[in-house]
Scaffold this motif. Structure first.
Motif, PDB file in Angstrom:
ATOM      1  N   GLY A  20      48.403  -6.775 122.456  1.00 35.10           N
ATOM      2  CA  GLY A  20      48.564  -8.018 121.729  1.00 35.10           C
ATOM      3  C   GLY A  20      47.241  -8.540 121.197  1.00 35.10           C
ATOM      4  N   SER A  21      46.217  -8.529 122.049  1.00 34.52           N
ATOM      5  CA  SER A  21      44.886  -8.982 121.629  1.00 34.52           C
ATOM      6  C   SER A  21      44.320  -8.087 120.526  1.00 34.52           C
ATOM      7  CB  SER A  21      43.926  -8.994 122.820  1.00 34.52           C
ATOM      8  OG  SER A  21      44.378  -9.870 123.833  1.00 34.52           O
ATOM      9  N   VAL A  22      44.526  -6.776 120.668  1.00 34.99           N
ATOM     10  CA  VAL A  22      44.013  -5.830 119.681  1.00 34.99           C
ATOM     11  C   VAL A  22      44.670  -6.058 118.323  1.00 34.99           C
ATOM     12  CG1 VAL A  22      43.945  -3.382 119.046  1.00 34.99           C
ATOM     13  CG2 VAL A  22      43.335  -4.083 121.369  1.00 34.99           C
ATOM     14  N   SER A  23      45.995  -6.262 118.313  1.00 35.71           N
ATOM     15  CA  SER A  23      46.692  -6.486 117.045  1.00 35.71           C
ATOM     16  C   SER A  23      46.244  -7.780 116.386  1.00 35.71           C
ATOM     17  CB  SER A  23      48.202  -6.514 117.269  1.00 35.71           C
ATOM     18  OG  SER A  23      48.698  -5.212 117.485  1.00 35.71           O
ATOM     19  N   ARG A  24      46.062  -8.835 117.178  1.00 36.15           N
ATOM     20  CA  ARG A  24      45.618 -10.108 116.596  1.00 36.15           C
ATOM     21  C   ARG A  24      44.208  -9.972 116.026  1.00 36.15           C
ATOM     22  NH1 ARG A  24      45.482 -13.997 120.842  1.00 36.15           N
ATOM     23  NH2 ARG A  24      46.191 -12.491 122.383  1.00 36.15           N
ATOM     24  N   MET A  25      43.343  -9.233 116.716  1.00 33.07           N
ATOM     25  CA  MET A  25      42.000  -9.034 116.186  1.00 33.07           C
ATOM     26  C   MET A  25      42.032  -8.123 114.952  1.00 33.07           C
ATOM     27  SD  MET A  25      38.867  -9.935 116.412  1.00 33.07           S
ATOM     28  CE  MET A  25      38.110 -10.323 117.988  1.00 33.07           C
ATOM     29  N   ALA A  26      42.932  -7.148 114.922  1.00 37.78           N
ATOM     30  CA  ALA A  26      43.065  -6.295 113.735  1.00 37.78           C
ATOM     31  C   ALA A  26      43.432  -7.130 112.515  1.00 37.78           C
ATOM     32  CB  ALA A  26      44.115  -5.219 113.981  1.00 37.78           C
ATOM     33  N   ASP A  27      44.322  -8.098 112.711  1.00 39.47           N
ATOM     34  CA  ASP A  27      44.713  -8.986 111.614  1.00 39.47           C
ATOM     35  C   ASP A  27      43.496  -9.759 111.106  1.00 39.47           C
ATOM     36  OD1 ASP A  27      46.945 -10.051 110.030  1.00 39.47           O
ATOM     37  OD2 ASP A  27      46.519 -11.944 111.033  1.00 39.47           O
ATOM     38  N   LEU A  28      42.660 -10.225 112.022  1.00 46.85           N
ATOM     39  CA  LEU A  28      41.469 -10.982 111.645  1.00 46.85           C
ATOM     40  C   LEU A  28      40.414 -10.072 111.005  1.00 46.85           C
ATOM     41  CD1 LEU A  28      41.307 -13.165 114.850  1.00 46.85           C
ATOM     42  CD2 LEU A  28      41.781 -14.002 112.543  1.00 46.85           C
ATOM     43  N   ALA A  29      40.273  -8.849 111.509  1.00 48.08           N
ATOM     44  CA  ALA A  29      39.322  -7.906 110.921  1.00 48.08           C
ATOM     45  C   ALA A  29      39.710  -7.588 109.481  1.00 48.08           C
ATOM     46  CB  ALA A  29      39.263  -6.629 111.758  1.00 48.08           C
ATOM     47  N   ARG A  30      40.997  -7.438 109.251  1.00 45.21           N
ATOM     48  CA  ARG A  30      41.465  -7.201 107.886  1.00 45.21           C
ATOM     49  C   ARG A  30      41.181  -8.409 106.995  1.00 45.21           C
ATOM     50  NH1 ARG A  30      47.657  -7.316 105.818  1.00 45.21           N
ATOM     51  NH2 ARG A  30      47.414  -6.190 103.850  1.00 45.21           N
ATOM     52  N   ARG A  31      41.446  -9.596 107.528  1.00 43.77           N
ATOM     53  CA  ARG A  31      41.260 -10.821 106.763  1.00 43.77           C
ATOM     54  C   ARG A  31      39.790 -11.023 106.390  1.00 43.77           C
ATOM     55  NH1 ARG A  31      43.639 -15.886 109.785  1.00 43.77           N
ATOM     56  NH2 ARG A  31      45.213 -14.280 110.223  1.00 43.77           N
ATOM     57  N   HIS A  32      38.882 -10.676 107.304  1.00 43.52           N
ATOM     58  CA  HIS A  32      37.459 -10.902 107.067  1.00 43.52           C
ATOM     59  C   HIS A  32      36.747  -9.662 106.510  1.00 43.52           C
ATOM     60  CE1 HIS A  32      37.334 -14.917 108.795  1.00 43.52           C
ATOM     61  NE2 HIS A  32      38.054 -14.483 109.817  1.00 43.52           N
ATOM     62  N   GLY A  33      37.467  -8.566 106.322  1.00 43.76           N
ATOM     63  CA  GLY A  33      36.876  -7.364 105.756  1.00 43.76           C
ATOM     64  C   GLY A  33      35.850  -6.714 106.649  1.00 43.76           C
ATOM     65  N   ARG A  34      36.152  -6.632 107.958  1.00 47.04           N
ATOM     66  CA  ARG A  34      35.232  -6.047 108.916  1.00 47.04           C
ATOM     67  C   ARG A  34      35.896  -4.880 109.652  1.00 47.04           C
ATOM     68  NH1 ARG A  34      32.401  -9.040 106.376  1.00 47.04           N
ATOM     69  NH2 ARG A  34      30.714 -10.376 107.165  1.00 47.04           N
ATOM     70  N   PRO A  35      35.110  -3.863 110.058  1.00 43.60           N
ATOM     71  CA  PRO A  35      35.666  -2.804 110.905  1.00 43.60           C
ATOM     72  C   PRO A  35      35.912  -3.331 112.308  1.00 43.60           C
ATOM     73  CG  PRO A  35      33.315  -2.474 110.634  1.00 43.60           C
ATOM     74  CD  PRO A  35      33.692  -3.624 109.733  1.00 43.60           C
TER      75      PRO A  35
END
Length: 324
Positions: free
Chosen positions: A79-94
């Motif tokens: 769950g934490s990984v998916s939420r951070m993936a969403d944020l990484a996509r939003r901010h354009g970060r790996p």
């Protein structure tokens, strides 16, 4: 080549912002990663997620500083990984994924068996562009999931477990929830393309999954931008409905040998790019769905769910393919 793990080097971890969810993985014994992070990534910023913290707010605050991070990392469960993936996509970060949950389905698919393996991939700069599923309920703002979305028996079991967790804990609460599911589970109605069906569950997995399972928790391909949908039609018993939720390979094999798993004729499989349904739970049953182990409650007696495969949704540090 992977690092020999001989200790930190000057500047190691500079530009890396890691959020650690200390509440993940409470059902398993796991070594504290603090010493590894301090040794191998001494210049990384590590934020401990407290009860009052919101992940999106924590990351946004970090991105708004003068020294905005170049890499977003997370130590936690699916769950934490998916939420951070969403944020990484939003901010354009790996994204740097460090497994810290109970099951770590996505991390295992990526070959990230522990924190050291993740840091090896970061140091080597080896990445993979991971596909995901974009999920939207009732037309609201979409979000990413990396493994699966589900309605029916599994979300109801999670809902029951979470209501009992404060008193019984996660493990015992899960046992009691499974017992209640065996006694009280009811099919729900879904409507797809104008057709109505009574089902025990629907799983929408990212990428192709094991064709013998109903619960599509463990993706086999990181890059493949398709949805592997399993619709378990309500033709069998409650026992089969609960048994079909098994996602461990050995557990599923044992249940199959005991003839508790549903026959293939009861499970409809679709491999598609997009999937939409209206969900209508039985009266007295919760209006819920689950994405990567995260429970979502919906108001009202029914809700619409849309899932769309997204190619190259987020870049993740991972070992080379041969190591996965």
């Amino acid at each position: 080549m992977p690092s020999e793990r001989s200790g930190s080097t000057a500047g190691a971890g500079r530009g890396v912002f890691i959020v650690r969810n200390a509440q993940s993985g409470t059902a398993v014994i796991r070594a504290d990663p603090a010493a590894v992070l301090a040794d191998r990534l001494p210049d990384a910023v590590v934020h401990e997620l407290d009860d009052g913290d919101e992940l999106a707010g924590v990351v946004t605050a970090a991105m708004e500083t003068d020294a905005a991070p170049a890499v977003l990392g997370v130590y936690g469960g699916d769950g934490s990984v998916s939420r951070m993936a969403d944020l990484a996509r939003r901010h354009g970060r790996p994204l740097l994924v460090m497994p810290g949950g109970t099951f770590n389905h996505f991390a295992r698919s990526a070959g990230l068996t522990d924190v050291d393996t993740a840091i090896d991939a970061l140091e080597a700069g080896t990445t993979v562009d991971v596909s995901a599923v974009e999920v939207s309920a009732d037309g609201e703002s979409p979000f990413l999931a990396l493994n699966a979305v589900s309605v029916g028996a599994y979300p109801e079991l999670i809902d029951e477990r979470e209501r009992r967790r404060p008193r019984l804990g996660k493990w015992l609460g899960g046992v009691v929830a499974a017992w209640h599911a065996l006694r009280d589970a009811e099919p729900l109605v879904i409507v797809r393309d104008g057709r109505r069906a009574r089902v025990w569950s629907v799983f929408v997995g990212v990428g192709r999954n094991d064709p013998l399972r109903v619960a599509t928790m463990q993706r086999e391909h990181l890059e493949e931008a398709v949805l592997d949908v399993r619709i378990h039609h309500a033709r069998g018993s409650r026992a089969r409905a609960v048994a079909s939720l098994a996602f461990g390979r050995r557990t599923a094999a044992v249940l199959r040998a005991l003839r508790l798993m549903p026959p293939r004729s009861d499970v409809e499989r679709l491999v598609v790019g997009e999937f939409q349904i209206t969900v209508r739970p039985e009266p007295g049953h919760p209006s819920v769905f689950v994405h990567d182990g995260e429970l979502e409650e919906r108001p009202g007696a029914q809700f619409a769910l849309r899932c769309a495969a997204i190619p190259r949704a987020v870049t993740v540090f991972a070992p080379p393919r041969a190591d996965r």
